[in-house]
Design a protein around this motif. Sequence first.
Motif, PDB file in Angstrom:
ATOM      1  N   UNK A  85     -11.707  13.329  -2.744  1.00 46.84           N
ATOM      2  CA  UNK A  85     -12.677  14.405  -2.945  1.00 46.84           C
ATOM      3  C   UNK A  85     -12.804  15.286  -1.708  1.00 46.84           C
ATOM      4  N   UNK A  86     -12.837  14.679  -0.526  1.00 44.57           N
ATOM      5  CA  UNK A  86     -12.966  15.458   0.705  1.00 44.57           C
ATOM      6  C   UNK A  86     -11.764  16.369   0.904  1.00 44.57           C
ATOM      7  N   UNK A  87     -10.581  15.872   0.595  1.00 46.13           N
ATOM      8  CA  UNK A  87      -9.357  16.665   0.695  1.00 46.13           C
ATOM      9  C   UNK A  87      -9.401  17.819  -0.299  1.00 46.13           C
ATOM     10  N   UNK A  88      -9.812  17.519  -1.526  1.00 37.79           N
ATOM     11  CA  UNK A  88      -9.865  18.550  -2.566  1.00 37.79           C
ATOM     12  C   UNK A  88     -10.870  19.645  -2.198  1.00 37.79           C
ATOM     13  N   UNK A  89     -12.021  19.272  -1.665  1.00 34.60           N
ATOM     14  CA  UNK A  89     -13.018  20.264  -1.276  1.00 34.60           C
ATOM     15  C   UNK A  89     -12.504  21.163  -0.152  1.00 34.60           C
ATOM     16  N   UNK A  90     -11.731  20.585   0.773  1.00 32.63           N
ATOM     17  CA  UNK A  90     -11.154  21.395   1.846  1.00 32.63           C
ATOM     18  C   UNK A  90     -10.144  22.385   1.291  1.00 32.63           C
ATOM     19  N   UNK A  91      -9.314  21.949   0.341  1.00 40.63           N
ATOM     20  CA  UNK A  91      -8.348  22.866  -0.267  1.00 40.63           C
ATOM     21  C   UNK A  91      -9.055  23.991  -1.021  1.00 40.63           C
ATOM     22  N   UNK A 134      -2.260  13.217  -5.969  1.00 41.27           N
ATOM     23  CA  UNK A 134      -2.215  14.334  -5.035  1.00 41.27           C
ATOM     24  C   UNK A 134      -1.560  15.560  -5.676  1.00 41.27           C
ATOM     25  N   UNK A 135      -0.507  15.346  -6.446  1.00 44.86           N
ATOM     26  CA  UNK A 135       0.184  16.456  -7.089  1.00 44.86           C
ATOM     27  C   UNK A 135      -0.754  17.224  -8.018  1.00 44.86           C
ATOM     28  N   UNK A 136      -1.588  16.517  -8.753  1.00 39.53           N
ATOM     29  CA  UNK A 136      -2.519  17.184  -9.660  1.00 39.53           C
ATOM     30  C   UNK A 136      -3.509  18.054  -8.890  1.00 39.53           C
ATOM     31  N   UNK A 137      -3.941  17.584  -7.729  1.00 40.28           N
ATOM     32  CA  UNK A 137      -4.859  18.381  -6.911  1.00 40.28           C
ATOM     33  C   UNK A 137      -4.157  19.629  -6.379  1.00 40.28           C
ATOM     34  N   UNK A 152      -0.297   7.487   0.198  1.00 40.28           N
ATOM     35  CA  UNK A 152      -1.030   6.226   0.233  1.00 40.28           C
ATOM     36  C   UNK A 152      -2.259   6.314   1.147  1.00 40.28           C
ATOM     37  N   UNK A 153      -2.546   7.521   1.678  1.00 45.10           N
ATOM     38  CA  UNK A 153      -3.726   7.718   2.517  1.00 45.10           C
ATOM     39  C   UNK A 153      -4.727   8.638   1.813  1.00 45.10           C
ATOM     40  N   UNK A 154      -4.401   9.931   1.784  1.00 43.61           N
ATOM     41  CA  UNK A 154      -5.369  10.911   1.268  1.00 43.61           C
ATOM     42  C   UNK A 154      -5.638  10.723  -0.221  1.00 43.61           C
ATOM     43  N   UNK A 155      -4.711  10.080  -0.931  1.00 47.92           N
ATOM     44  CA  UNK A 155      -4.851   9.951  -2.385  1.00 47.92           C
ATOM     45  C   UNK A 155      -5.610   8.712  -2.823  1.00 47.92           C
ATOM     46  N   UNK A 156      -6.088   7.903  -1.881  1.00 41.74           N
ATOM     47  CA  UNK A 156      -6.954   6.792  -2.282  1.00 41.74           C
ATOM     48  C   UNK A 156      -8.229   7.362  -2.915  1.00 41.74           C
ATOM     49  N   UNK A 157      -8.757   6.722  -3.944  1.00 39.19           N
ATOM     50  CA  UNK A 157      -9.852   7.319  -4.710  1.00 39.19           C
ATOM     51  C   UNK A 157     -11.036   7.779  -3.870  1.00 39.19           C
ATOM     52  N   UNK A 195       0.838  -1.196   0.000  1.00 36.83           N
ATOM     53  CA  UNK A 195       0.000   0.000   0.000  1.00 36.83           C
ATOM     54  C   UNK A 195       0.874   1.247   0.000  1.00 36.83           C
ATOM     55  N   UNK A 196       2.027   1.192   0.618  1.00 40.32           N
ATOM     56  CA  UNK A 196       2.939   2.339   0.577  1.00 40.32           C
ATOM     57  C   UNK A 196       3.567   2.483  -0.805  1.00 40.32           C
ATOM     58  N   UNK A 197       3.784   1.358  -1.463  1.00 35.86           N
ATOM     59  CA  UNK A 197       4.268   1.395  -2.840  1.00 35.86           C
ATOM     60  C   UNK A 197       3.196   1.988  -3.752  1.00 35.86           C
ATOM     61  N   UNK A 198       1.940   1.701  -3.454  1.00 38.98           N
ATOM     62  CA  UNK A 198       0.825   2.317  -4.180  1.00 38.98           C
ATOM     63  C   UNK A 198       0.920   3.840  -4.120  1.00 38.98           C
ATOM     64  N   UNK A 199       1.289   4.357  -2.962  1.00 37.41           N
ATOM     65  CA  UNK A 199       1.411   5.801  -2.824  1.00 37.41           C
ATOM     66  C   UNK A 199       2.407   6.395  -3.786  1.00 37.41           C
ATOM     67  N   UNK A 200       3.551   5.749  -3.952  1.00 34.30           N
ATOM     68  CA  UNK A 200       4.582   6.278  -4.839  1.00 34.30           C
ATOM     69  C   UNK A 200       4.305   5.970  -6.310  1.00 34.30           C
TER      70      UNK A 200
END
Length: 303
Positions: free
Chosen positions: A259-265, A75-78, A250-255, A63-68
């Motif tokens: 959306x919740x993170x993006x709305x907060x930003x 996340x970078x695109x957001x 590997x946390x906030x970027x799970x599908x 799952x950490x490899x998924x993050x990278x």
Amino acid sequence: MKADPGLYDYWPWEGRPKISWPGGARVAFWVAPNIEFYELNPPANPHRKAWPQPYPATPGYSIRDYGNRVGHVRQMEVLDRYGIRGSISLSTALCDHHPEIIRMCAERDWEFFSHGIYNTRYTYGLSEEQEREMIQDSVDTIEKHTGRKPAGYLAPALSHSEHTIDLFAEAGGIYTCDLFHDDQPTPVHVRNGQRFVSVPYSLEMNDTIAYVVNKVEPRRYGQMLKDNFDRLYQEGADNGTVMCIPTHNYQVSCPHRLKAFEEALEYITGHSDVWVTTGREIAEHYLEHHYGNAVAAIAAQEG
């Protein structure tokens, strides 16, 4: 036995000299993506196991490899969409394992600060000299791959020692993320006497703490970020505050969480009097404009 770590002074909020951020902003807002590398089978540390299950720890590693592999780009695109330059809490081994991520971040003028070498190698049990070598290695690696020494430090997996902050200051750093005692930058005592500060880095807003420790749902996490901002924004009208969102790809970027993170930003950056910045820029601004006043006010408080 010490009553406290001795790294900073007790300094109540009431009556502090006013902090003014660039452009008259109320809040200095920064996002700190933890971009880390976890080893599948790291050297054993008698003080802490890297994985809760016996080797091979395939689920945790993958799952950490998924993050990278996936989450970082998502996340970078957001962050790009909202004009946010990340301040990367970097496992510096990533420079060798995934140099393409380093290049992508450098192209965007993101900040790189040190989070140790691997997030599976801890400070616990190291001698002072061994920790000095680890910190210097991480500083040199970041400079080699990015052209600039890191200004900040967050101990790997928060495994700091009583010498960590002193050693990073001696390696040329100017701020730490390892203290969680305030909503403003504050002076930190280091043994070489240099000007050194704590920049607020919130465990409460950290996505891993929210999702893994506190078992918060994505919608609730997004509301927590907005509520946290609202209070700091209100208080920042009188005296500038800092808000940090520490993330993990590997946390906030799970599908289902993005959306919740993006709305907060969108909500936070939709306020005009917010300084969207980096940890380094907060530390440098504070050192130049407010550090001296803070030291004087603390001294006056102590008589």
